[in-house]
Scaffold this active site. Structure first.
Site, mmCIF file in Angstrom:
data_model
loop_
_atom_site.group_PDB
_atom_site.id
_atom_site.type_symbol
_atom_site.label_atom_id
_atom_site.label_comp_id
_atom_site.label_asym_id
_atom_site.label_seq_id
_atom_site.Cartn_x
_atom_site.Cartn_y
_atom_site.Cartn_z
ATOM 1 N N ASN A 142 3.221 87.012 -1.349
ATOM 2 C CA ASN A 142 2.299 88.142 -1.547
ATOM 3 C C ASN A 142 1.156 87.841 -2.519
ATOM 4 O OD1 ASN A 142 1.647 91.223 -1.813
ATOM 5 N ND2 ASN A 142 2.056 90.517 -3.898
ATOM 6 N N LYS A 193 -7.335 83.954 4.535
ATOM 7 C CA LYS A 193 -6.344 84.775 5.235
ATOM 8 C C LYS A 193 -6.216 84.356 6.706
ATOM 9 C CE LYS A 193 -4.966 87.141 1.730
ATOM 10 N NZ LYS A 193 -3.591 87.040 1.225
ATOM 11 N N ASP A 200 3.090 80.542 -11.435
ATOM 12 C CA ASP A 200 1.760 80.365 -10.841
ATOM 13 C C ASP A 200 1.954 79.717 -9.473
ATOM 14 O OD1 ASP A 200 -0.735 79.461 -10.015
ATOM 15 O OD2 ASP A 200 -1.395 78.955 -12.045
ATOM 16 N N TYR A 233 -12.493 84.674 1.304
ATOM 17 C CA TYR A 233 -11.230 85.413 1.485
ATOM 18 C C TYR A 233 -10.834 85.428 2.963
ATOM 19 C CZ TYR A 233 -7.887 89.300 1.093
ATOM 20 O OH TYR A 233 -6.766 90.089 1.138
HETATM 21 N N1 LIG Z 1 -5.160 95.681 -1.330
HETATM 22 C C1 LIG Z 1 -5.665 95.392 -0.149
HETATM 23 O O1 LIG Z 1 -6.549 96.102 0.346
HETATM 24 C C2 LIG Z 1 -5.146 94.220 0.635
HETATM 25 C C3 LIG Z 1 -5.483 94.157 2.007
HETATM 26 C C4 LIG Z 1 -5.038 93.091 2.766
HETATM 27 C C5 LIG Z 1 -4.256 92.119 2.181
HETATM 28 N N2 LIG Z 1 -3.939 92.182 0.852
HETATM 29 C C6 LIG Z 1 -3.139 91.099 0.296
HETATM 30 O O2 LIG Z 1 -1.963 91.626 -0.292
HETATM 31 C C7 LIG Z 1 -1.570 90.821 -1.402
HETATM 32 C C8 LIG Z 1 -1.395 91.700 -2.614
HETATM 33 O O3 LIG Z 1 -2.636 92.337 -2.890
HETATM 34 P P1 LIG Z 1 -2.806 93.530 -3.940
HETATM 35 O O4 LIG Z 1 -3.764 94.474 -3.344
HETATM 36 O O5 LIG Z 1 -1.488 94.026 -4.391
HETATM 37 O O6 LIG Z 1 -3.572 92.749 -5.126
HETATM 38 P P2 LIG Z 1 -3.443 92.863 -6.703
HETATM 39 O O7 LIG Z 1 -4.646 92.168 -7.232
HETATM 40 O O8 LIG Z 1 -3.200 94.266 -7.120
HETATM 41 O O9 LIG Z 1 -2.118 92.013 -7.024
HETATM 42 C C9 LIG Z 1 -2.066 90.635 -6.809
HETATM 43 C C10 LIG Z 1 -1.028 90.043 -7.728
HETATM 44 O O10 LIG Z 1 -1.035 88.613 -7.529
HETATM 45 C C11 LIG Z 1 -0.926 88.006 -8.803
HETATM 46 N N3 LIG Z 1 -1.485 86.655 -8.790
HETATM 47 C C12 LIG Z 1 -2.782 86.288 -8.726
HETATM 48 N N4 LIG Z 1 -2.888 84.958 -8.801
HETATM 49 C C13 LIG Z 1 -1.630 84.461 -8.906
HETATM 50 C C14 LIG Z 1 -1.090 83.158 -9.013
HETATM 51 N N5 LIG Z 1 -1.877 82.075 -9.057
HETATM 52 N N6 LIG Z 1 0.260 83.022 -9.077
HETATM 53 C C15 LIG Z 1 1.056 84.119 -9.073
HETATM 54 N N7 LIG Z 1 0.605 85.371 -8.987
HETATM 55 C C16 LIG Z 1 -0.724 85.551 -8.903
HETATM 56 C C17 LIG Z 1 -1.698 88.942 -9.739
HETATM 57 O O11 LIG Z 1 -1.359 88.726 -11.100
HETATM 58 C C18 LIG Z 1 -1.319 90.297 -9.213
HETATM 59 O O12 LIG Z 1 -0.172 90.812 -9.846
HETATM 60 C C19 LIG Z 1 -2.652 89.738 -1.547
HETATM 61 O O13 LIG Z 1 -2.238 88.546 -0.893
HETATM 62 C C20 LIG Z 1 -3.830 90.354 -0.825
HETATM 63 O O14 LIG Z 1 -4.741 89.382 -0.362
HETATM 64 C C21 LIG Z 1 -4.367 93.218 0.071
#
Ligand SMILES: NC(=O)c1ccc[n+]([C@@H]2O[C@H](COP(=O)([O-])OP(=O)(O)OC[C@H]3O[C@@H](n4cnc5c(N)ncnc54)[C@H](O)[C@@H]3O)[C@@H](O)[C@H]2O)c1
Length: 275
Positions: free
Chosen positions: A100, A173, A73, A169
């Site tokens: 990430n 970010k 976590d 959010y």
């Molecule tokens: N998908 C998008 O459109 C997008 C756009 C810009 C930025 N991002 C960023 O990219 C990253 C990944 O996003 P994604 O789309 O793969 O999201 P996702 O929700 O598919 O995956 C996020 C992962 O983080 C894990 N997680 C959540 N809380 C946690 C914690 N406290 N400790 C450890 N792990 C934890 C979840 O279990 C999950 O596996 C994030 O930081 C997100 O903000 C995503």
């Protein structure tokens, strides 16, 4: 590294490197882990979803890569300390950290709960801060790994533009974007040999991306999912991106090809922020 940086066939390889990727059970983190492993790195995947993250690591091993996983976590300091130590002891070093793990939840400011606002900051901002703290300790001269390194923080297009319903959010970010630059300067001026950069994806259709589209409908900003999808298509002039579009940029920043790049932000949004 000097010779490899001038040789494009080798500059993007990560053979012999160890990479730690948080939030790697699914979505962008899982793709980043697969891409770094395919480039030759040993990858250490962490996530709160223990079974799912081990499944992702197993798939990388099945494909011939070197991968291990841990339940972790990112909001808990002692777990960062232990997870980084485990990565170093498992693979004999630490060269790359990808911060990430992240969460998103949509609410209008007037309706948002303080609890949810704080939880988003805790995972996205505190989680990234703690990752920096323990990875820099390990990577700097005299650290448990002690061989310099590259840290890549997942920020977002939401750090650059405002989006209705995403104030918590966007704030988180934006903090990651600024913290990346402060960390980059600190690491450079202290002579650690560690580079720190951020990537800023637009909307990618992972679980988070889909949740975002549903949020636009739930808040009454668009009538239905089809309209939300069409709006996202218009937001990105090149159309929607895929996880590989983010992972390839992370690979560049992780590699020797980016040895002169620190404190930078790479926007991966099909042109959205340029309009
Ligand atoms: N998908 C998008 O459109 C997008 C756009 C810009 C930025 N991002 C960023 O990219 C990253 C990944 O996003 P994604 O789309 O793969 O999201 P996702 O929700 O598919 O995956 C996020 C992962 O983080 C894990 N997680 C959540 N809380 C946690 C914690 N406290 N400790 C450890 N792990 C934890 C979840 O279990 C999950 O596996 C994030 O930081 C997100 O903000 C995503």
């Amino acid at each position: 590294m000097g010779i490899a940086a001038n040789d494009p066939t080798r500059a993007f390889r990560l053979d012999g490197k160890v990479a730690f990727i948080s939030g790697a059970a699914q979505g962008l983190g899982a793709q980043i882990a697969q891409t770094l492993a395919a480039a030759g790195a040993s990858v250490f995947l962490s996530d709160v979803q223990a079974e799912a993250v081990e499944k992702t690591a197993a798939a990388i091993r099945q494909a011939g890569g070197k991968a291990a996983s841990i339940r972790h976590d990112v909001t808990v300091e002692a777990e960062w300390d232990a997870a980084i130590a485990k990565a170093v002891s498992t693979f004999g070093g630490l060269d790359i950290l990808v911060n990430n793990a992240g969460v998103e939840d949509m609410a209008l400011i007037t309706e948002a709960s303080l609890e949810t606002f704080k939880r988003i900051q805790d995972i996205n901002v505190t989680g990234t801060f703690l990752g920096l703290k323990y990875a820099i300790r390990a990577m700097r001269p005299g650290g448990a790994a002690g061989n310099s390194g590259s840290i890549i923080n997942l920020s977002s297009l939401a750090a650059m533009i405002g989006v209705t319903g995403l104030s918590a959010y966007c704030a988180s970010k934006g903090a990651v974007r600024s913290m990346t630059k402060a960390a980059a300067i600190e690491c450079a001026q202290l002579g650690t040999g560690i580079r720190v950069n951020s990537v800023h994806p637009g909307v990618i259709k992972t679980a988070m991306g889909n949740h975002l589209l549903e949020g636009f409908v739930r808040l009454g900003l668009v009538p239905d999912l089809a309209t939300a999808e069409a709006a996202m298509g218009q937001l990105h002039p090149l159309g929607m991106g895929e996880p590989a579009d983010v992972a390839n940029a992370v690979l560049y920043l992780a590699s020797g090809a980016a040895r002169w790049t620190t404190g930078a932000e790479i926007v991966l949004d099909g042109g959205a922020a340029a309009q």
